[in-house]
Design an enzyme around this catalytic site. Structure first.
Site, PDB file in Angstrom:
ATOM      1  N   ASP A 151      -5.103  11.745   8.547  1.00 25.63           N
ATOM      2  CA  ASP A 151      -5.149  11.833   7.078  1.00 25.63           C
ATOM      3  C   ASP A 151      -3.900  12.505   6.521  1.00 25.63           C
ATOM      4  O   ASP A 151      -3.449  13.534   7.040  1.00 25.63           O
ATOM      5  CB  ASP A 151      -6.366  12.647   6.632  1.00 25.63           C
ATOM      6  CG  ASP A 151      -7.561  11.742   6.351  1.00 25.63           C
ATOM      7  OD1 ASP A 151      -7.355  10.541   6.134  1.00 25.63           O
ATOM      8  OD2 ASP A 151      -8.688  12.244   6.366  1.00 25.63           O
TER       9      ASP A 151
ATOM     10  N   TYR B 221      -1.863  -1.187  10.720  1.00 24.57           N
ATOM     11  CA  TYR B 221      -2.144  -1.768   9.388  1.00 24.57           C
ATOM     12  C   TYR B 221      -1.005  -1.392   8.427  1.00 24.57           C
ATOM     13  O   TYR B 221      -0.405  -2.252   7.795  1.00 24.57           O
ATOM     14  CB  TYR B 221      -3.484  -1.265   8.837  1.00 24.57           C
ATOM     15  CG  TYR B 221      -3.574  -1.455   7.344  1.00 24.57           C
ATOM     16  CD1 TYR B 221      -3.313  -0.392   6.476  1.00 24.57           C
ATOM     17  CD2 TYR B 221      -3.838  -2.710   6.807  1.00 24.57           C
ATOM     18  CE1 TYR B 221      -3.325  -0.575   5.107  1.00 24.57           C
ATOM     19  CE2 TYR B 221      -3.859  -2.899   5.431  1.00 24.57           C
ATOM     20  CZ  TYR B 221      -3.598  -1.830   4.587  1.00 24.57           C
ATOM     21  OH  TYR B 221      -3.606  -2.022   3.227  1.00 24.57           O
TER      22      TYR B 221
ATOM     23  N   LYS C 246       2.277  -3.642   6.430  1.00 27.67           N
ATOM     24  CA  LYS C 246       2.659  -3.629   5.008  1.00 27.67           C
ATOM     25  C   LYS C 246       4.158  -3.356   4.875  1.00 27.67           C
ATOM     26  O   LYS C 246       4.849  -3.980   4.076  1.00 27.67           O
ATOM     27  CB  LYS C 246       1.853  -2.577   4.246  1.00 27.67           C
ATOM     28  CG  LYS C 246       0.378  -2.910   4.103  1.00 27.67           C
ATOM     29  CD  LYS C 246       0.164  -4.252   3.432  1.00 27.67           C
ATOM     30  CE  LYS C 246      -1.302  -4.600   3.267  1.00 27.67           C
ATOM     31  NZ  LYS C 246      -1.487  -5.937   2.680  1.00 27.67           N
TER      32      LYS C 246
ATOM     33  N   SER D  48       0.834  -1.212   0.000  1.00 25.41           N
ATOM     34  CA  SER D  48       0.000   0.000   0.000  1.00 25.41           C
ATOM     35  C   SER D  48       0.863   1.253   0.000  1.00 25.41           C
ATOM     36  O   SER D  48       1.945   1.275   0.591  1.00 25.41           O
ATOM     37  CB  SER D  48      -0.885  -0.014   1.251  1.00 25.41           C
ATOM     38  OG  SER D  48      -1.491   1.243   1.436  1.00 25.41           O
ATOM     39  N   ALA D  49       0.373   2.297  -0.613  1.00 28.16           N
ATOM     40  CA  ALA D  49       1.069   3.597  -0.630  1.00 28.16           C
ATOM     41  C   ALA D  49       1.137   4.178   0.768  1.00 28.16           C
ATOM     42  O   ALA D  49       1.870   5.143   1.009  1.00 28.16           O
ATOM     43  CB  ALA D  49       0.329   4.561  -1.546  1.00 28.16           C
TER      44      ALA D  49
HETATM   45  C1  WQD Z   1      -9.692   9.212   0.991  1.00 30.45           C
HETATM   46  C2  WQD Z   1      -9.994  10.685   1.186  1.00 30.45           C
HETATM   47  C3  WQD Z   1     -10.464  11.271   3.464  1.00 30.45           C
HETATM   48  C4  WQD Z   1     -14.254   9.197   3.903  1.00 30.45           C
HETATM   49  C5  WQD Z   1      -7.014   4.268   3.100  1.00 30.45           C
HETATM   50  C6  WQD Z   1      -5.923   3.464   3.731  1.00 30.45           C
HETATM   51  C7  WQD Z   1      -5.018   2.921   2.669  1.00 30.45           C
HETATM   52  C8  WQD Z   1      -5.826   2.161   1.656  1.00 30.45           C
HETATM   53  C9  WQD Z   1      -6.915   3.041   1.062  1.00 30.45           C
HETATM   54  C10 WQD Z   1      -5.759  -0.195   2.167  1.00 30.45           C
HETATM   55  C11 WQD Z   1      -9.346  11.227   2.451  1.00 30.45           C
HETATM   56  C12 WQD Z   1     -11.674  11.523   2.571  1.00 30.45           C
HETATM   57  C13 WQD Z   1     -13.065   9.682   3.375  1.00 30.45           C
HETATM   58  C14 WQD Z   1     -15.307  10.096   4.207  1.00 30.45           C
HETATM   59  C15 WQD Z   1     -13.937  11.909   3.436  1.00 30.45           C
HETATM   60  N1  WQD Z   1      -6.394   1.000   2.228  1.00 30.45           N
HETATM   61  N2  WQD Z   1     -12.930  11.006   3.154  1.00 30.45           N
HETATM   62  N3  WQD Z   1     -15.107  11.431   3.961  1.00 30.45           N
HETATM   63  O1  WQD Z   1      -7.389   7.254   3.896  1.00 30.45           O
HETATM   64  O2  WQD Z   1      -6.516   7.694   1.531  1.00 30.45           O
HETATM   65  O3  WQD Z   1      -6.459   5.378   2.442  1.00 30.45           O
HETATM   66  O4  WQD Z   1      -7.718   3.481   2.164  1.00 30.45           O
HETATM   67  O5  WQD Z   1      -4.724  -0.440   1.610  1.00 30.45           O
HETATM   68  O6  WQD Z   1      -4.090   2.066   3.287  1.00 30.45           O
HETATM   69  O7  WQD Z   1      -5.158   4.326   4.557  1.00 30.45           O
HETATM   70  O8  WQD Z   1      -8.639   6.420   1.855  1.00 30.45           O
HETATM   71  O9  WQD Z   1     -11.000   6.486   1.167  1.00 30.45           O
HETATM   72  O10 WQD Z   1     -10.450   6.596   3.664  1.00 30.45           O
HETATM   73  O11 WQD Z   1      -9.981   8.550   2.229  1.00 30.45           O
HETATM   74  O12 WQD Z   1     -13.785  13.121   3.220  1.00 30.45           O
HETATM   75  O13 WQD Z   1     -16.403   9.734   4.703  1.00 30.45           O
HETATM   76  O14 WQD Z   1     -11.405  10.836   1.376  1.00 30.45           O
HETATM   77  O15 WQD Z   1     -10.309  12.334   4.389  1.00 30.45           O
HETATM   78  O16 WQD Z   1      -8.932  12.547   2.192  1.00 30.45           O
HETATM   79  P1  WQD Z   1      -7.218   6.804   2.490  1.00 30.45           P
HETATM   80  P2  WQD Z   1     -10.089   6.955   2.270  1.00 30.45           P
END
Ligand code: WQD
Length: 343
Positions: free
Chosen positions: A299, A150, A154, A125-126
């Site tokens: 975040d 988590y 990774k 994962s990034a």
């Molecule tokens: C994306 C953007 C939130 C929900 C995570 C894991 C990463 C990978 C992908 C497994 C952010 C914003 C989100 C909401 C919002 N998982 N958001 N309202 O955090 O980039 O990555 O999932 O490998 O490891 O860390 O993804 O989809 O949670 O959030 O505004 O109800 O959407 O703040 O900016 P994230 P995300």
């Protein structure tokens, strides 16, 4: 026909990868404990690609069972997806994450060593990059201290594979660092299964639009970005799945330049939360009920990939754009609603 073991193959990315493997003529064995997926996915995979993968229900933390699995089959390669992946839960239950995500990997590697299975592709994962100093993120960008257990599993997982491929003859590994996988197969027969309240943006959007959730909160509007909301590199899950097939082929065709390689899998485009919402409203025709809210702790402000290395060495690039991602996510959500209504 080459036979590939897909651990966690009943899950979101695993099921899409299984479809692409079968489409390319591979025989697939799925090993999954069904802790975060449904057995029905097997028939849906068969319906999409006209062939049913072999399914082995197994707890990969049980070494005896893992060894039995590898003795029952001669695998040409392994794609290891099986892991717990909820960032928030990993903060609350770190030992569950270290035990599940690391013990399963160690058992798979041990069984590979004992049975002469040479090739493993690892789902990374990034998140290993944290908030990069420099954007876009290349594979040379340094790991930052993981923001969650988590993410740490990774980072540690990659190190376990690198050390193992250095120590054990003929063992080779490729780690694929996903940015933000979203969307669903065009058939809407497979997609991200919403077990419990989603954490991720896309399922939160589609569940709000379908009425399962009341309202979406946009977490933070005061970031240093074009519209104040966070930037991510969203990638269609089918593009992501195809990259795994290319990684397997790189190994089987002995094109690797070393025993361990790693690649960023992203589109190279960063998009804000509001841009995702706008795309969703455009492609679905739905008006989304959302409010602008406070930042979410932990975040990253902005991150997107530099995918050149994967483009060149995996002979792969992402082809599906954000509108295809939001449209396919919505089609999947509506399919789920229809399926629930029929019960
Ligand atoms: C994306 C953007 C939130 C929900 C995570 C894991 C990463 C990978 C992908 C497994 C952010 C914003 C989100 C909401 C919002 N998982 N958001 N309202 O955090 O980039 O990555 O999932 O490998 O490891 O860390 O993804 O989809 O949670 O959030 O505004 O109800 O959407 O703040 O900016 P994230 P995300």
């Amino acid at each position: 026909m080459a036979k590939i073991l897909v651990t966690g193959g009943m899950g979101y990315i695993g099921s899409h990868t299984t479809v692409e493997l079968i489409n390319k003529g591979y025989e697939v064995v799925i090993a999954d404990d069904l802790s975060n997926s449904e057995i029905d996915t097997l028939s849906r995979i068969e319906k999409i690609c006209g062939a049913r993968p072999t399914f082995e229900k197994i707890d990969l933390k049980n070494m005896a069972h893992v060894l039995e699995l590898f003795q029952d089959h001669r695998f040409n390669g392994v794609i290891h997806f099986a892991a717990s992946k909820a960032v928030g839960e990993s903060v609350a239950k770190p030992l569950k994450y270290y035990r599940n995500n690391l013990m399963t990997l160690i058992n798979v590697l041990e069984a590979m060593k004992l049975t002469g299975t040479e090739n493993i592709v690892f789902s990374s994962s990034a998140t290993v990059y944290g908030q990069p100093e420099v954007l876009p993120v290349t594979e040379d960008s340094p790991f930052q201290k993981a923001a969650s257990p988590y993410g740490n599993t990774k980072q540690i997982g990659e190190e376990i594979i690198e050390d193992s491929t250095n120590a054990y003859d003929r063992l080779k590994g490729i780690s694929l660092r996903y940015f933000n996988p979203v969307g669903a197969h065009e058939s809407a027969l497979i997609g991200e299964l919403p077990l419990g309240t989603p954490n991720n943006l896309m399922p939160f959007i589609t569940q709000t639009a379908i009425g399962k959730l009341a309202q979406l909160k946009v977490f933070g509007t005061d970031y240093e970005t074009k519209d104040g909301t966070c930037i991510r590199d969203y990638i269609h899950v089918v593009d992501l799945a195809k990259a795994h097939v290319n990684a397997v082929e790189r190994m089987l065709e002995e094109k690797m330049t070393g025993s361990f390689e790693f690649f960023n899998l992203g589109t190279g485009n960063g998009q804000t939360v509001l841009e995702v919402i706008n795309s969703f409203e455009k492609t679905s025709g739905e008006k989304l009920n959302y409010i602008l809210a406070e930042r979410r702790a932990g975040d990253v402000e902005k991150i997107w990939a530099e995918p050149t290395k994967a483009n060149q060495e995996l002979n792969w690039d992402a082809k599906l754009d954000l509108d295809v991602m939001t449209a396919s996510a919505w089609k999947w959500e509506k399919h789920l609603a229809d399926a629930t209504a029929k019960i």
